[in-house]
Enzyme design. Structure first.
Site, PDB file in Angstrom:
ATOM      1  N   HIS A   1       0.842  -1.205   0.000  1.00 24.83           N
ATOM      2  CA  HIS A   1       0.000   0.000   0.000  1.00 24.83           C
ATOM      3  C   HIS A   1       0.880   1.259   0.000  1.00 24.83           C
ATOM      4  O   HIS A   1       0.587   2.232  -0.703  1.00 24.83           O
ATOM      5  CB  HIS A   1      -0.896   0.035   1.239  1.00 24.83           C
ATOM      6  CG  HIS A   1      -1.871  -1.096   1.350  1.00 24.83           C
ATOM      7  ND1 HIS A   1      -1.744  -2.115   2.256  1.00 24.83           N
ATOM      8  CD2 HIS A   1      -3.015  -1.363   0.656  1.00 24.83           C
ATOM      9  CE1 HIS A   1      -2.758  -2.956   2.138  1.00 24.83           C
ATOM     10  NE2 HIS A   1      -3.540  -2.535   1.167  1.00 24.83           N
TER      11      HIS A   1
ATOM     12  N   GLY B   7      -2.864  -1.642  -7.339  1.00 24.84           N
ATOM     13  CA  GLY B   7      -1.709  -2.537  -7.366  1.00 24.84           C
ATOM     14  C   GLY B   7      -1.923  -3.700  -8.315  1.00 24.84           C
ATOM     15  O   GLY B   7      -3.043  -4.200  -8.467  1.00 24.84           O
TER      16      GLY B   7
END
Ligand code: AMP
Length: 288
Positions: A34, A145
């Site tokens: 993250h 991602g």
């Protein structure tokens, strides 16, 4: 760093951010993966907004919504240290007021396969919450991602199809030193399960190596991945229960027979009660 818990507060603080804004949507339990998205977001915009919301509508009835980790104080500290300007951390009631009618955004070609097939309704929930977040925050850039590649592609397609002026950007998967993709769900694993889960990244890297060595037949790659996932090896037992192993076109998710261009190799597997996903995108050496 400002923390907004209501949509009104979030909009008010967002309006004060001048210049380009990048949004990093998360479900919290933040890890280095993250943080890498936040770092990438900082390079693409003047301000980074992160959302932390465990979205109930993307979890199936027998999934881990209730036990999903929610270390909010740690998460806020990590956001602050990473340079996030505004965190949006709403409650479920704030996001899904009882007066709202249910709405679904579907794109069966992309959201009905792979994860979508094994988790019915998952991407409808993802699209619903991300559409709301994009409309509340109105970012110029949204960052996702590769770990959840299908999610990235589904959102990119939604934004394209609806002509939202947002640049949807993907960052590489951040891995542990041994190759395991970082995931908030890794904390569910016992040490034995973690060892077994390593078969997932190992299978992907072995297939990637074969492509580098010139192998083009997708069925050889999927067979190699299957065998790796099911090989008892020195563990003495089958490492994982396979949900799927796939070799598909990364834009259309249609199966490929020959790796002649970029190809998504994707795996979903269960280790004990934990379900894990991972993927790599391979490109043949001579591809243009
Ligand atoms: P999540 O909190 O799991 O919903 O993930 C929020 C965002 O972080 C999604 O865009 C994920 O793809 C991304 N993400 C999760 N794990 C990783 C990782 N290991 N590397 C890079 N991005 C990740």
């Amino acid at each position: 760093m400002i923390v907004a818990r209501t949509i009104a507060e979030c909009r008010e603080h967002r309006a004060r951010l001048e210049g380009p804004v990048a949004l990093v949507p998360t479900m919290g339990a933040l890890h280095a993966g993250h943080v890498s998205l936040i770092e990438a977001a900082k390079k693409r915009a003047a301000h980074v907004v992160a959302s932390i919301f465990v979205n109930p509508t993307q979890f199936g009835p027998r999934e881990d919504f209730n036990k999903y980790p929610r270390p909010i104080e740690d998460d806020l500290r990590k956001c602050d240290e990473a340079g996030v300007a505004l965190v949006f951390n709403p409650s479920v009631e704030e996001m899904y007021r009882p007066s709202l009618v249910p709405i679904t955004i579907e794109m069966p070609q992309l959201s009905g396969v792979l994860e979508g097939k094994h988790r019915p309704g998952h991407f409808a929930g993802v699209c619903q919450v991300v559409a709301k977040l994009l409309n509340i925050i109105r970012p110029n850039v949204a960052v996702f991602g590769q770990k959840d590649y299908q999610q990235f592609r589904v959102i990119q397609a939604m934004v394209d199809a609806l002509d939202w002026p947002i640049d949807v950007f993907m960052c590489p998967t951040v891995r542990e030193r041994d190759g395991m993709a970082m995931s908030s769900r890794n904390q569910y694993l016992s040490s034995d399960e973690r060892e077994r889960a390593l078969a997932i990244s190992r299978a992907l890297f072995l297939a990637q190596g074969e492509v580098k060595a010139g192998v083009k037949q997708a069925n050889r790659l999927t067979a190699l991945m299957q065998n790796t996932l099911l090989d008892p090896g020195k563990l003495g037992r089958v490492p994982v229960a396979v949900d799927y192993v796939a070799a598909v076109d990364p834009m259309t998710f249609k199966g490929v027979e020959l790796v002649t261009g970029p190809t998504l190799l994707a795996i979903a597997a269960r280790v004990g009660t934990t379900r894990l996903i991972d993927n790599v995108i391979v490109t043949p050496e001579n591809a243009t």
